[in-house]
Design a protein around this motif. Structure first.
Motif, mmCIF file in Angstrom:
data_model
loop_
_atom_site.group_PDB
_atom_site.id
_atom_site.type_symbol
_atom_site.label_atom_id
_atom_site.label_comp_id
_atom_site.label_asym_id
_atom_site.label_seq_id
_atom_site.Cartn_x
_atom_site.Cartn_y
_atom_site.Cartn_z
ATOM 1 N N ALA A 49 0.837 -1.210 0.000
ATOM 2 C CA ALA A 49 0.000 0.000 0.000
ATOM 3 C C ALA A 49 0.864 1.250 0.000
ATOM 4 O O ALA A 49 0.585 2.214 -0.715
ATOM 5 C CB ALA A 49 -0.933 -0.005 1.204
ATOM 6 N N ALA A 50 1.936 1.252 0.779
ATOM 7 C CA ALA A 50 2.826 2.410 0.831
ATOM 8 C C ALA A 50 3.494 2.642 -0.528
ATOM 9 O O ALA A 50 3.690 3.782 -0.938
ATOM 10 C CB ALA A 50 3.881 2.218 1.915
ATOM 11 N N LYS A 51 3.821 1.572 -1.221
ATOM 12 C CA LYS A 51 4.507 1.697 -2.507
ATOM 13 C C LYS A 51 3.565 2.115 -3.635
ATOM 14 O O LYS A 51 3.898 2.978 -4.443
ATOM 15 C CB LYS A 51 5.170 0.362 -2.858
ATOM 16 N N TYR A 52 2.384 1.536 -3.691
ATOM 17 C CA TYR A 52 1.502 1.739 -4.840
ATOM 18 C C TYR A 52 0.341 2.694 -4.591
ATOM 19 O O TYR A 52 -0.317 3.111 -5.548
ATOM 20 C CB TYR A 52 0.971 0.394 -5.335
ATOM 21 N N ASP A 53 0.061 3.024 -3.344
ATOM 22 C CA ASP A 53 -1.021 3.965 -3.030
ATOM 23 C C ASP A 53 -0.621 4.781 -1.808
ATOM 24 O O ASP A 53 -1.297 4.777 -0.784
ATOM 25 C CB ASP A 53 -2.325 3.212 -2.781
ATOM 26 N N ALA A 54 0.514 5.476 -1.926
ATOM 27 C CA ALA A 54 1.074 6.205 -0.783
ATOM 28 C C ALA A 54 0.129 7.271 -0.239
ATOM 29 O O ALA A 54 0.210 7.619 0.932
ATOM 30 C CB ALA A 54 2.407 6.836 -1.178
ATOM 31 N N GLY A 55 -0.769 7.767 -1.055
ATOM 32 C CA GLY A 55 -1.739 8.756 -0.577
ATOM 33 C C GLY A 55 -2.962 8.131 0.055
ATOM 34 O O GLY A 55 -3.784 8.821 0.645
ATOM 35 N N GLY A 56 -3.098 6.816 -0.066
ATOM 36 C CA GLY A 56 -4.228 6.121 0.536
ATOM 37 C C GLY A 56 -5.556 6.351 -0.163
ATOM 38 O O GLY A 56 -6.613 6.136 0.423
ATOM 39 N N LEU A 57 -5.540 6.769 -1.421
ATOM 40 C CA LEU A 57 -6.790 7.088 -2.121
ATOM 41 C C LEU A 57 -7.714 5.882 -2.252
ATOM 42 O O LEU A 57 -8.915 5.994 -2.050
ATOM 43 C CB LEU A 57 -6.490 7.666 -3.501
ATOM 44 N N VAL A 91 -2.177 9.915 6.518
ATOM 45 C CA VAL A 91 -1.912 8.795 5.632
ATOM 46 C C VAL A 91 -1.257 7.628 6.376
ATOM 47 O O VAL A 91 -1.474 6.470 6.040
ATOM 48 C CB VAL A 91 -1.108 9.235 4.389
ATOM 49 N N GLU A 92 -0.484 7.910 7.406
ATOM 50 C CA GLU A 92 0.096 6.816 8.205
ATOM 51 C C GLU A 92 -1.012 6.011 8.879
ATOM 52 O O GLU A 92 -0.925 4.794 8.991
ATOM 53 C CB GLU A 92 1.073 7.356 9.241
ATOM 54 N N ALA A 93 -2.076 6.682 9.316
ATOM 55 C CA ALA A 93 -3.213 5.975 9.918
ATOM 56 C C ALA A 93 -3.984 5.199 8.866
ATOM 57 O O ALA A 93 -4.563 4.152 9.169
ATOM 58 C CB ALA A 93 -4.126 6.954 10.641
ATOM 59 N N THR A 109 11.896 5.889 12.580
ATOM 60 C CA THR A 109 11.212 7.180 12.451
ATOM 61 C C THR A 109 9.779 7.186 12.964
ATOM 62 O O THR A 109 9.185 8.243 13.100
ATOM 63 C CB THR A 109 11.184 7.633 10.982
ATOM 64 N N GLY A 110 9.223 5.982 13.173
ATOM 65 C CA GLY A 110 7.821 5.907 13.577
ATOM 66 C C GLY A 110 6.868 6.034 12.398
ATOM 67 O O GLY A 110 5.665 6.159 12.581
ATOM 68 N N ARG A 111 7.411 6.011 11.173
ATOM 69 C CA ARG A 111 6.610 6.145 9.959
ATOM 70 C C ARG A 111 6.956 5.033 8.975
ATOM 71 O O ARG A 111 8.103 4.616 8.899
ATOM 72 C CB ARG A 111 6.871 7.490 9.276
ATOM 73 N N VAL A 112 5.965 4.600 8.203
ATOM 74 C CA VAL A 112 6.205 3.639 7.138
ATOM 75 C C VAL A 112 6.673 4.377 5.888
ATOM 76 O O VAL A 112 7.579 3.936 5.202
ATOM 77 C CB VAL A 112 4.936 2.817 6.824
ATOM 78 N N LEU A 113 6.059 5.528 5.626
ATOM 79 C CA LEU A 113 6.416 6.297 4.436
ATOM 80 C C LEU A 113 7.690 7.093 4.682
ATOM 81 O O LEU A 113 7.880 7.640 5.763
ATOM 82 C CB LEU A 113 5.291 7.261 4.068
ATOM 83 N N PRO A 114 8.539 7.165 3.669
ATOM 84 C CA PRO A 114 9.731 8.005 3.819
ATOM 85 C C PRO A 114 9.341 9.476 3.870
ATOM 86 O O PRO A 114 8.305 9.869 3.337
ATOM 87 C CB PRO A 114 10.554 7.694 2.564
ATOM 88 N N ALA A 115 10.158 10.288 4.509
ATOM 89 C CA ALA A 115 9.907 11.718 4.537
ATOM 90 C C ALA A 115 10.010 12.246 3.120
ATOM 91 O O ALA A 115 10.809 11.772 2.324
ATOM 92 C CB ALA A 115 10.928 12.405 5.442
ATOM 93 N N GLY A 116 9.180 13.191 2.793
ATOM 94 C CA GLY A 116 9.211 13.747 1.451
ATOM 95 C C GLY A 116 7.949 14.511 1.170
ATOM 96 O O GLY A 116 7.204 14.867 2.086
#
Length: 104
Positions: free
Chosen positions: A21-29, A45-47, A81-88
């Motif tokens: 999900a993080a790789k293909y739908d990072a925005g969670g749409l 988005v992390e939630a 970092t407490g996050r799955v998504l990289p900072a950016g």
């Protein structure tokens, strides 16, 4: 049979749902479109990626150990970092809105 996951393949192949999900739908749409509990834009988005870890109201406990749903790189980033998504940049920026994305 190789692609079906049957046969003599010695590797442990898993579909790591959170990392995918993080790789293909990072925005969670996609998730926001189909899960009303996560549709509110106020939900970070992390939630959306890990609702069980963010106390989303009404969200059940996971059936599968969440630690098995991350690639080792994502697990390491989460630990550090407490996050799955990289900072950016914001993953929502430049994406189409639900309903116009061809989903459903």
């Amino acid at each position: 049979s190789y692609f079906a996951g049957a046969g003599g393949d010695p590797k442990q192949r898993h579909f790591r749902t959170v990392s995918q999900a993080a790789k293909y739908d990072a925005g969670g749409l996609y998730v926001r479109r189909w899960l009303p509990e996560l549709a509110d834009e106020a939900v970070c988005v992390e939630a959306v990626l890990r609702p069980y870890a963010h106390a989303v109201e009404g969200w059940p406990s996971p059936l599968v150990d969440p630690d098995t749903q991350l690639t080792w790189q994502d697990a390491q980033r989460l630990s550090e970092t407490g996050r799955v998504l990289p900072a950016g940049p914001d993953p929502h920026r430049g994406r189409r809105q639900p309903g116009g994305d061809g989903v459903g």
